[in-house]
Design a protein around this motif. Sequence first.
Motif, PDB file in Angstrom:
ATOM      1  N   TRP A   1      -7.638   5.247   0.360  1.00 44.03           N
ATOM      2  CA  TRP A   1      -6.643   4.698   1.278  1.00 44.03           C
ATOM      3  C   TRP A   1      -6.673   3.176   1.299  1.00 44.03           C
ATOM      4  N   VAL A   2      -7.842   2.594   1.248  1.00 48.05           N
ATOM      5  CA  VAL A   2      -7.952   1.134   1.302  1.00 48.05           C
ATOM      6  C   VAL A   2      -7.309   0.513   0.071  1.00 48.05           C
ATOM      7  N   GLN A   3      -7.541   1.088  -1.102  1.00 47.56           N
ATOM      8  CA  GLN A   3      -6.916   0.567  -2.316  1.00 47.56           C
ATOM      9  C   GLN A   3      -5.402   0.709  -2.259  1.00 47.56           C
ATOM     10  N   GLN A   4      -4.938   1.835  -1.750  1.00 47.08           N
ATOM     11  CA  GLN A   4      -3.500   2.054  -1.649  1.00 47.08           C
ATOM     12  C   GLN A   4      -2.857   1.082  -0.663  1.00 47.08           C
ATOM     13  N   ILE A   5      -3.488   0.854   0.465  1.00 44.41           N
ATOM     14  CA  ILE A   5      -2.953  -0.101   1.447  1.00 44.41           C
ATOM     15  C   ILE A   5      -2.916  -1.500   0.849  1.00 44.41           C
ATOM     16  N   ARG A   6      -3.956  -1.870   0.129  1.00 43.08           N
ATOM     17  CA  ARG A   6      -3.994  -3.185  -0.527  1.00 43.08           C
ATOM     18  C   ARG A   6      -2.854  -3.326  -1.532  1.00 43.08           C
TER      19      ARG A   6
ATOM     20  N   SER B   1      -0.963  12.131  -2.038  1.00 40.48           N
ATOM     21  CA  SER B   1      -0.690  13.060  -0.943  1.00 40.48           C
ATOM     22  C   SER B   1       0.548  12.608  -0.180  1.00 40.48           C
ATOM     23  N   LEU B   2       1.172  13.539   0.482  1.00 49.16           N
ATOM     24  CA  LEU B   2       2.365  13.244   1.277  1.00 49.16           C
ATOM     25  C   LEU B   2       2.038  12.251   2.383  1.00 49.16           C
ATOM     26  N   GLU B   3       0.879  12.400   3.003  1.00 54.13           N
ATOM     27  CA  GLU B   3       0.493  11.480   4.080  1.00 54.13           C
ATOM     28  C   GLU B   3       0.343  10.052   3.562  1.00 54.13           C
ATOM     29  N   LEU B   4      -0.258   9.899   2.399  1.00 55.87           N
ATOM     30  CA  LEU B   4      -0.444   8.564   1.824  1.00 55.87           C
ATOM     31  C   LEU B   4       0.895   7.959   1.416  1.00 55.87           C
ATOM     32  N   PHE B   5       1.785   8.780   0.896  1.00 56.43           N
ATOM     33  CA  PHE B   5       3.116   8.321   0.510  1.00 56.43           C
ATOM     34  C   PHE B   5       3.898   7.828   1.727  1.00 56.43           C
ATOM     35  N   ILE B   6       3.909   8.611   2.780  1.00 53.41           N
ATOM     36  CA  ILE B   6       4.625   8.234   4.005  1.00 53.41           C
ATOM     37  C   ILE B   6       3.986   6.998   4.640  1.00 53.41           C
ATOM     38  N   ALA B   7       2.665   6.929   4.633  1.00 51.64           N
ATOM     39  CA  ALA B   7       1.986   5.746   5.170  1.00 51.64           C
ATOM     40  C   ALA B   7       2.338   4.501   4.359  1.00 51.64           C
ATOM     41  N   SER B   8       2.461   4.656   3.048  1.00 51.53           N
ATOM     42  CA  SER B   8       2.825   3.522   2.191  1.00 51.53           C
ATOM     43  C   SER B   8       4.225   3.016   2.527  1.00 51.53           C
ATOM     44  N   LEU B   9       5.158   3.943   2.686  1.00 53.16           N
ATOM     45  CA  LEU B   9       6.528   3.539   3.026  1.00 53.16           C
ATOM     46  C   LEU B   9       6.591   2.919   4.419  1.00 53.16           C
TER      47      LEU B   9
END
Length: 119
Positions: free
Chosen positions: A73-78, A2-10
């Motif tokens: 989200w937790v896996q992506q943040i990790r 998702s766009l939100e997850l992408f922006i949060a990752s950056l």
Amino acid sequence: MSLELFIASLALTLATVGAALMYLRTITRRVLVLQCGHDTGAEFWLRSADVLALAGSLILVLAFGGAASNADWVQQIRLVLGLALGGIFVTVVLVASNVWRALPDTATAPAAAAAKEAV
């Protein structure tokens, strides 16, 4: 992803790398001023290290940080934290190894000076 997850990752990558660079900036500046003998040279190397750390970490996150559309989200943040910290680690190793090579060998310097005086 998702766009939100992408922006949060950056954003998480930039915040993590920025915090590490701010932590290292003062001591790195002092070491580089001693090595370069001038603040201008130290500023160049500091900015180069900043770009290297930021670009390297962002490249890692963009290349390997992709998640499926239903990613947790937790896996992506990790994953993003691991990649960002990996980029910082590589940058610090490169900068520290180059500074270490530029330092005079303090273990042999006193022995060499004593040998010159004895002759």
